[in-house]
Design a protein around this motif. Structure first.
Motif, PDB file in Angstrom:
ATOM      1  N   UNK A  41       0.931  -1.460  -0.349  1.00 19.75           N
ATOM      2  CA  UNK A  41       0.288  -0.407  -0.073  1.00 19.75           C
ATOM      3  C   UNK A  41       0.941   1.363   0.155  1.00 19.75           C
ATOM      4  N   UNK A  42       2.290   0.779   0.806  1.00 16.66           N
ATOM      5  CA  UNK A  42       3.095   1.634   0.654  1.00 16.66           C
ATOM      6  C   UNK A  42       3.393   2.801  -0.526  1.00 16.66           C
ATOM      7  N   UNK A  43       3.843   1.345  -1.199  1.00 14.90           N
ATOM      8  CA  UNK A  43       4.746   1.341  -2.546  1.00 14.90           C
ATOM      9  C   UNK A  43       2.998   2.704  -3.720  1.00 14.90           C
ATOM     10  N   UNK A  44       2.063   2.216  -3.429  1.00 13.02           N
ATOM     11  CA  UNK A  44       1.262   1.949  -4.452  1.00 13.02           C
ATOM     12  C   UNK A  44       1.448   4.169  -4.355  1.00 13.02           C
ATOM     13  N   UNK A  45       1.001   4.276  -2.943  1.00 14.93           N
ATOM     14  CA  UNK A  45       0.528   5.146  -3.029  1.00 14.93           C
ATOM     15  C   UNK A  45       1.617   6.967  -3.475  1.00 14.93           C
ATOM     16  N   UNK A  46       3.233   5.877  -3.440  1.00 12.78           N
ATOM     17  CA  UNK A  46       4.253   6.580  -3.422  1.00 12.78           C
ATOM     18  C   UNK A  46       4.794   6.725  -5.282  1.00 12.78           C
ATOM     19  N   UNK A  47       4.175   6.136  -5.610  1.00 11.74           N
ATOM     20  CA  UNK A  47       4.775   5.137  -7.108  1.00 11.74           C
ATOM     21  C   UNK A  47       3.208   5.236  -7.901  1.00 11.74           C
ATOM     22  N   UNK A  48       2.248   5.270  -7.124  1.00  9.88           N
ATOM     23  CA  UNK A  48       1.164   5.578  -8.550  1.00  9.88           C
ATOM     24  C   UNK A  48       0.949   7.137  -8.614  1.00  9.88           C
ATOM     25  N   UNK A  49       0.501   7.583  -9.724  1.00  8.13           N
ATOM     26  CA  UNK A  49       0.871   9.115 -10.137  1.00  8.13           C
ATOM     27  C   UNK A  49      -0.483   9.106 -11.046  1.00  8.13           C
ATOM     28  N   UNK A  50      -1.056  10.116  -9.780  1.00  5.92           N
ATOM     29  CA  UNK A  50      -2.506  11.057 -10.591  1.00  5.92           C
ATOM     30  C   UNK A  50      -2.006  11.942 -11.671  1.00  5.92           C
ATOM     31  N   UNK A  51      -2.404  11.996 -12.755  1.00  4.71           N
ATOM     32  CA  UNK A  51      -2.179  12.899 -13.873  1.00  4.71           C
ATOM     33  C   UNK A  51      -3.710  13.909 -13.667  1.00  4.71           C
ATOM     34  N   UNK A  52      -3.534  15.454 -13.283  1.00  4.26           N
ATOM     35  CA  UNK A  52      -4.276  16.436 -13.486  1.00  4.26           C
ATOM     36  C   UNK A  52      -3.802  17.141 -14.316  1.00  4.26           C
ATOM     37  N   UNK A  53      -5.179  17.438 -15.568  1.00  6.12           N
ATOM     38  CA  UNK A  53      -4.605  17.952 -17.261  1.00  6.12           C
ATOM     39  C   UNK A  53      -5.675  19.292 -16.240  1.00  6.12           C
ATOM     40  N   UNK A  54      -4.685  20.307 -16.572  1.00 13.32           N
ATOM     41  CA  UNK A  54      -4.900  21.204 -16.958  1.00 13.32           C
ATOM     42  C   UNK A  54      -5.800  22.331 -17.728  1.00 13.32           C
ATOM     43  N   UNK A  55      -7.106  22.452 -17.669  1.00 10.67           N
ATOM     44  CA  UNK A  55      -8.715  22.326 -17.760  1.00 10.67           C
ATOM     45  C   UNK A  55      -9.392  21.211 -18.864  1.00 10.67           C
ATOM     46  N   UNK A  56      -8.153  20.135 -17.625  1.00 11.06           N
ATOM     47  CA  UNK A  56      -9.490  18.691 -18.467  1.00 11.06           C
ATOM     48  C   UNK A  56     -10.706  18.373 -18.495  1.00 11.06           C
TER      49      UNK A  56
END
Length: 114
Positions: A41-56
């Protein structure tokens, strides 16, 4: 604070609510990569990326509007609707692929000592 072996002490706990099926899936995934539940769980929270698209939201709105316009042009022999749809879909797939490549590059190294 560090313990006698020099590692940071982990005394805090986080509780979450998940279904039994979700828990079993996470446990299987952790076992498959040789980690315990906390490490995974710690690995997933540190290495999974949520990509925020400006103007999504605006991008999604424009794609929806483009699709509506293309739907209105079906049957017009002067407008290659299918070709335009395929081009738009290809562009969106390229954006998605670039985003997933960024995530893969950042999670290539698994360190179970979290």
């Amino acid at each position: 604070m560090k313990n006698n072996s020099g590692k940071e002490q982990k005394n805090d706990m986080v509780r979450i609510r998940i279904s039994e099926q979700e828990k079993q899936k996470i446990l299987r995934e952790a076992e498959a990569v040789g980690m315990n539940l906390s490490q995974y769980i710690m690995h997933c929270t540190r290495h999974k990326q949520i990509i925020i698209v400006e103007g999504g939201a605006q991008l999604a709105s424009e794609v929806y509007r483009l699709n509506q316009t293309l739907n209105q042009m079906i049957g017009n022999p002067d407008v290659p609707v299918q070709a335009l749809r395929e081009a738009a879909t290809g562009g969106l797939r390229a954006i998605k692929e670039q985003a997933s490549m960024i995530g893969r590059r950042e999670s290539d190294h698994v360190n179970p000592e979290i």
